[in-house]
Enzyme design. Structure first.
Site, PDB file in Angstrom:
ATOM      1  N   CYS A   2       0.819  -1.199   0.000  1.00  0.00           N
ATOM      2  CA  CYS A   2       0.000   0.000   0.000  1.00  0.00           C
ATOM      3  C   CYS A   2       0.863   1.264   0.000  1.00  0.00           C
ATOM      4  O   CYS A   2       2.017   1.234   0.406  1.00  0.00           O
ATOM      5  CB  CYS A   2      -0.930   0.096   1.192  1.00  0.00           C
ATOM      6  SG  CYS A   2      -1.865  -1.403   1.481  1.00  0.00           S
ATOM      7  N   ARG A  27       2.657   0.596  -5.465  1.00  0.00           N
ATOM      8  CA  ARG A  27       2.586  -0.200  -4.239  1.00  0.00           C
ATOM      9  C   ARG A  27       1.258  -0.938  -4.103  1.00  0.00           C
ATOM     10  O   ARG A  27       1.037  -1.632  -3.107  1.00  0.00           O
ATOM     11  CB  ARG A  27       2.747   0.721  -3.031  1.00  0.00           C
ATOM     12  CG  ARG A  27       4.113   1.296  -2.955  1.00  0.00           C
ATOM     13  CD  ARG A  27       4.180   2.335  -1.876  1.00  0.00           C
ATOM     14  NE  ARG A  27       5.534   2.433  -1.440  1.00  0.00           N
ATOM     15  CZ  ARG A  27       6.042   1.827  -0.374  1.00  0.00           C
ATOM     16  NH1 ARG A  27       5.279   1.123   0.404  1.00  0.00           N
ATOM     17  NH2 ARG A  27       7.296   1.942  -0.077  1.00  0.00           N
ATOM     18  N   TRP A  75      -3.132  -2.333  -1.501  1.00  0.00           N
ATOM     19  CA  TRP A  75      -2.892  -3.686  -1.999  1.00  0.00           C
ATOM     20  C   TRP A  75      -3.412  -4.595  -0.896  1.00  0.00           C
ATOM     21  O   TRP A  75      -2.881  -4.627   0.211  1.00  0.00           O
ATOM     22  CB  TRP A  75      -1.403  -3.915  -2.234  1.00  0.00           C
ATOM     23  CG  TRP A  75      -1.113  -5.236  -2.871  1.00  0.00           C
ATOM     24  CD1 TRP A  75      -1.248  -5.556  -4.199  1.00  0.00           C
ATOM     25  CD2 TRP A  75      -0.641  -6.422  -2.222  1.00  0.00           C
ATOM     26  NE1 TRP A  75      -0.878  -6.866  -4.407  1.00  0.00           N
ATOM     27  CE2 TRP A  75      -0.501  -7.419  -3.218  1.00  0.00           C
ATOM     28  CE3 TRP A  75      -0.309  -6.742  -0.913  1.00  0.00           C
ATOM     29  CZ2 TRP A  75      -0.067  -8.710  -2.945  1.00  0.00           C
ATOM     30  CZ3 TRP A  75       0.126  -8.031  -0.634  1.00  0.00           C
ATOM     31  CH2 TRP A  75       0.252  -9.001  -1.645  1.00  0.00           C
ATOM     32  N   ASN A  99       0.066   1.289   6.099  1.00  0.00           N
ATOM     33  CA  ASN A  99       0.805   0.406   5.202  1.00  0.00           C
ATOM     34  C   ASN A  99       1.522  -0.610   6.082  1.00  0.00           C
ATOM     35  O   ASN A  99       2.229  -0.234   7.010  1.00  0.00           O
ATOM     36  CB  ASN A  99       1.820   1.240   4.397  1.00  0.00           C
ATOM     37  CG  ASN A  99       2.889   0.398   3.743  1.00  0.00           C
ATOM     38  OD1 ASN A  99       2.628  -0.726   3.332  1.00  0.00           O
ATOM     39  ND2 ASN A  99       4.092   0.918   3.659  1.00  0.00           N
ATOM     40  N   GLY A 100       1.299  -1.893   5.807  1.00  0.00           N
ATOM     41  CA  GLY A 100       1.957  -2.928   6.603  1.00  0.00           C
ATOM     42  C   GLY A 100       0.964  -3.984   7.040  1.00  0.00           C
ATOM     43  O   GLY A 100      -0.165  -4.043   6.532  1.00  0.00           O
ATOM     44  N   LYS A 474       7.727 -13.278 -16.673  1.00  0.00           N
ATOM     45  CA  LYS A 474       7.229 -12.093 -17.382  1.00  0.00           C
ATOM     46  C   LYS A 474       5.929 -12.434 -18.101  1.00  0.00           C
ATOM     47  O   LYS A 474       4.958 -11.700 -18.056  1.00  0.00           O
ATOM     48  CB  LYS A 474       8.297 -11.625 -18.378  1.00  0.00           C
ATOM     49  CG  LYS A 474       8.336 -10.181 -18.637  1.00  0.00           C
ATOM     50  CD  LYS A 474       9.218  -9.390 -17.710  1.00  0.00           C
ATOM     51  CE  LYS A 474       8.917  -9.553 -16.261  1.00  0.00           C
ATOM     52  NZ  LYS A 474       9.888  -8.991 -15.380  1.00  0.00           N
ATOM     53  N   GLU A 477       2.981 -13.236 -15.497  1.00  0.00           N
ATOM     54  CA  GLU A 477       2.484 -12.132 -14.649  1.00  0.00           C
ATOM     55  C   GLU A 477       1.685 -11.114 -15.435  1.00  0.00           C
ATOM     56  O   GLU A 477       0.766 -10.509 -14.908  1.00  0.00           O
ATOM     57  CB  GLU A 477       3.600 -11.478 -13.844  1.00  0.00           C
ATOM     58  CG  GLU A 477       4.529 -10.589 -14.620  1.00  0.00           C
ATOM     59  CD  GLU A 477       5.571  -9.906 -13.730  1.00  0.00           C
ATOM     60  OE1 GLU A 477       5.217  -9.440 -12.648  1.00  0.00           O
ATOM     61  OE2 GLU A 477       6.740  -9.837 -14.150  1.00  0.00           O
ATOM     62  N   HIS A 493      12.176 -35.914 -16.110  1.00  0.00           N
ATOM     63  CA  HIS A 493      11.993 -36.475 -14.767  1.00  0.00           C
ATOM     64  C   HIS A 493      10.598 -36.196 -14.214  1.00  0.00           C
ATOM     65  O   HIS A 493      10.393 -36.232 -13.009  1.00  0.00           O
ATOM     66  CB  HIS A 493      13.084 -35.960 -13.826  1.00  0.00           C
ATOM     67  CG  HIS A 493      14.441 -36.421 -14.233  1.00  0.00           C
ATOM     68  ND1 HIS A 493      14.885 -37.707 -14.031  1.00  0.00           N
ATOM     69  CD2 HIS A 493      15.435 -35.791 -14.906  1.00  0.00           C
ATOM     70  CE1 HIS A 493      16.098 -37.845 -14.536  1.00  0.00           C
ATOM     71  NE2 HIS A 493      16.455 -36.688 -15.080  1.00  0.00           N
TER      72      HIS A 493
HETATM   73  C1  F6R Z   1       8.526  -9.159 -11.806  1.00  0.00           C
HETATM   74  C2  F6R Z   1       8.924  -8.230 -10.769  1.00  0.00           C
HETATM   75  C3  F6R Z   1       9.141  -8.758  -9.401  1.00  0.00           C
HETATM   76  C4  F6R Z   1      10.287  -8.012  -8.695  1.00  0.00           C
HETATM   77  C5  F6R Z   1      10.357  -8.435  -7.228  1.00  0.00           C
HETATM   78  C6  F6R Z   1      11.497  -7.750  -6.505  1.00  0.00           C
HETATM   79  O1  F6R Z   1       8.387  -8.511 -13.024  1.00  0.00           O
HETATM   80  O2  F6R Z   1       9.043  -7.062 -11.001  1.00  0.00           O
HETATM   81  O3  F6R Z   1       9.349 -10.136  -9.380  1.00  0.00           O
HETATM   82  O4  F6R Z   1      11.480  -8.290  -9.360  1.00  0.00           O
HETATM   83  O5  F6R Z   1       9.159  -8.128  -6.597  1.00  0.00           O
HETATM   84  O6  F6R Z   1      11.322  -6.377  -6.484  1.00  0.00           O
HETATM   85  P1  F6R Z   1      12.529  -5.409  -6.143  1.00  0.00           P
HETATM   86  O7  F6R Z   1      13.519  -5.556  -7.255  1.00  0.00           O
HETATM   87  O8  F6R Z   1      11.935  -4.042  -6.095  1.00  0.00           O
HETATM   88  O9  F6R Z   1      13.095  -5.860  -4.841  1.00  0.00           O
END
Ligand code: F6R
Length: 593
Positions: A2, A27, A75, A99-100, A474, A477, A493
């Site tokens: 968030c 966020r 979020w 946030n948290g 990629k 997601e 396997h």
């Molecule tokens: C995938 C993606 C995430 C980030 C992961 C780490 O496209 O962006 O998997 O790589 O959440 O985020 P950072 O690099 O900000 O620690």
């Protein structure tokens, strides 16, 4: 996770708050809300969906005149995505954004239910509001806040309004919070980008500190209630214009920026390569999450094979809870675009608590990881807006490759000709990637053959396998197609039982020594009538589904494949009509466990 914002000053409160949470949408964007206030009244407006939806709602509302307020983009963690779970939450005299995650919220709720509190939402945040409201009945504001902080377990950054009061409180523990300070106006936010366009001067709250924020000043108290001084710092990043610059999506814009940012990275580091040397360590732990961790896997292969350093790569959420073995000369490398990923921060703190040297590979300057690591290498990607990382990932890989190169060179593991060749390849990368990105018709053609499938496999070996993991992540997601990445030799396997007629398998094959092995694995898939797509730098019988990249060397080869995987994922998601920059259920910065 968030994003939270607070503002007090003479600007139009709603405008500042909306801009702030818009900047923080990376966020989370499940729902958004604001509370604006004057001394007499607090008005709360909330909406499910992105900040743009809240904006539309606000246009139809009759708003009170306000001189301060708080805002939130959510979020969802505790409680489903719904209006009633949207922040700000109000209980009695208290209105707040959070946030948290409050880990003991259920226990606290039980106690507060007994005191007659009724809860409208399923959030832990509403419990915090009730807890503070309850303390305010018998204690001074400061004592009530101190008691509240003592009771809360977990992570929190809170911005709080109290009915009838014309100031804000900010509190934090393990979740970031910055306070931007200008004469006669103050900004509070989860992160610097939210306020960077308004002020360059900011101060940081330490864990468990409480700040009382008026228009004129910020008073900070430690957990014992003692007033402490916090230094005002200056944001040293230039304000980047966050704009799609004509591209349909930020993701596409950011992929297209790769040649430029890579050129920039080489400009910065090629003249100071020795700074990247880690030859005095014989053991490295690379710790990160998601794509950053997959970048680390490429770094591992290179550091081991070329620089003869023993490397383990760990997911930060595992690292933080497992037994880690440190040797005499261990370096812990944390990779993070945002520098705010909760698990990676925790891993960094564990490494430090164990007296290990820590090195961060970071994009966002002044982020928590940047501030706390012993040393930082910046990738200088500029702001990355799309939730799926692209330009930051490729720069993480490039930086690790440069580190492996210089370390191998320092250890005399490369001969002079090899060094010249590798540096020439690095220098050629921006131009080669630019050419690769021009081939969008090819990626569209491939995407057309992929986008209607429910399952897609990626296979490769060693670094190619690490890239498969990223290519698969990629794709899934942003397009929501189920996808698996497998070390090519491992398929038989178990997973090969899933290969049926027409199932797309994307094979990456750039390692000359493993060419024959890979070709056998490709044949195994073809024998089960899989539809093969091959990305290779080797000479093979080409089909219309083969993508050939220029042969370079191990340090630079992956960097020519990565943009292709990103462009395929992008085009598949485009054909499926997905929300590419903001895929469902995700957030750019994962600030909760
Ligand atoms: C995938 C993606 C995430 C980030 C992961 C780490 O496209 O962006 O998997 O790589 O959440 O985020 P950072 O690099 O900000 O620690």
């Amino acid at each position: 996770m968030c994003g939270i914002v607070g503002y007090i000053g003479d600007k139009v409160t709603t405008e500042v708050l909306l801009k702030g949470i818009e900047n923080l949408e990376y966020r989370g964007y499940d729902s958004a809300g604001i509370a604006i206030a004057n001394e007499n009244k607090i008005q709360i407006i909330r909406e499910v969906g992105k900040v743009s939806k809240l904006k539309e709602k606000l246009e139809k509302e009759k708003l009170i005149t306000s001189s301060f307020g708080i805002a939130h983009t959510r979020w969802a963690t505790n409680g489903e995505v719904s209006l009633k779970n949207t922040h700000p939450h109000n209980v009695g005299k208290v209105t707040l954004v959070h946030n948290g995650i409050i880990e003991n919220a259920d226990k606290l709720k039980e106690r507060l239910l007994k005191k007659g509190y009724v809860f409208k939402s399923k959030t832990d945040t509403e419990v915090v509001a009730a807890l503070l409201d309850n303390y305010l009945k018998t204690k001074s504001e400061k004592q009530a806040l101190l008691s509240m902080v003592k009771q809360l377990e977990g992570s929190f950054a809170l911005v709080i309004m109290i009915e009838g009061k014309d100031y804000l409180y900010a509190v934090r523990n393990k979740s970031p919070l910055v306070i931007g300070s200008l004469k006669d106006e103050k900004y509070i936010a989860s992160d610097i980008p939210a306020i960077a366009e308004f002020t360059k001067d900011y101060l940081l709250l330490e864990d468990l500190e409480i700040a009382k924020v008026t228009k004129e000043e910020v008073e900070v108290y430690d957990q014992k209630g003692k007033k402490v001084k916090r230094k005002v710092k200056r944001i040293d990043v230039t304000n980047e214009i966050i704009d799609k610059q004509g591209y349909e999506h930020f993701m596409l814009k950011e992929i297209m920026e790769e040649p430029r940012v890579l050129h920039n990275l080489l400009d910065i580091y090629l003249d100071h390569l020795d700074d990247l040397d880690i030859s005095r360590y014989d053991n490295v732990h690379i710790v990160a999450c998601g794509s950053a961790m997959y970048a680390g896997m490429i770094g591992k292969v290179l550091l081991e094979e070329k620089a003869h350093i023993d490397v383990t790569v760990e997911v930060a959420s595992e690292y933080r809870y497992k037994k880690n073995i440190y040797r005499d000369k261990t370096l812990v490398i944390l990779i993070s675009q945002s520098g705010e990923t909760a698990d990676t921060i925790a891993a960094l703190r564990i490494a430090k608590a164990n007296h290990q040297d820590t090195l961060a590979i970071i994009n966002t300057k002044n982020s928590t990881i940047d501030r706390e690591a012993d040393k930082t290498f910046y990738i200088e990607a500029g702001v990355e807006v799309a939730v799926a990382t692209t330009k930051a990932y490729i720069l993480q890989v490039a930086l690790l490759s440069l580190m492996a190169y210089v370390t191998a060179k320092k250890k005399s593991l490369l001969d002079v000709d090899e060094c010249i060749e590798v540096i020439n390849h690095f220098k050629a990368l921006p131009r080669l990637i630019q050419n690769i990105l021009k081939d969008n018709e090819l990626y569209k053609k491939i995407a057309k053959q992929l986008y209607k499938h429910d399952n897609i496999f990626f296979i490769g070996r060693k670094m190619d396998y690490a890239m498969c993991l990223e290519g698969s992540l990629k794709l899934k997601e942003i397009s929501y197609i189920h996808s698996e990445a497998y070390p090519a030799g491992e398929l038989k396997h178990g997973t090969i039982s899933l290969i049926d007629k027409g199932l797309p398998v994307i094979a990456i094959m750039t390692d000359k020594k493993l060419k024959e092995k890979m070709l056998s694995n490709i044949k195994e898939c073809e024998a089960r009538y899989a539809k093969m797509f091959i990305i290779t730098s080797e000479v093979i019988d080409e089909k219309d589904t083969t993508i050939v990249v220029k042969k370079t060397d191990q340090f630079t080869q992956t960097l020519l494949v990565v943009p292709i995987l990103q462009m395929i994922a992008y085009n598949v998601a485009l054909l499926r009509g997905c929300d590419i920059d903001k895929p469902k259920n995700l957030a750019k910065s994962v600030t909760v466990e």
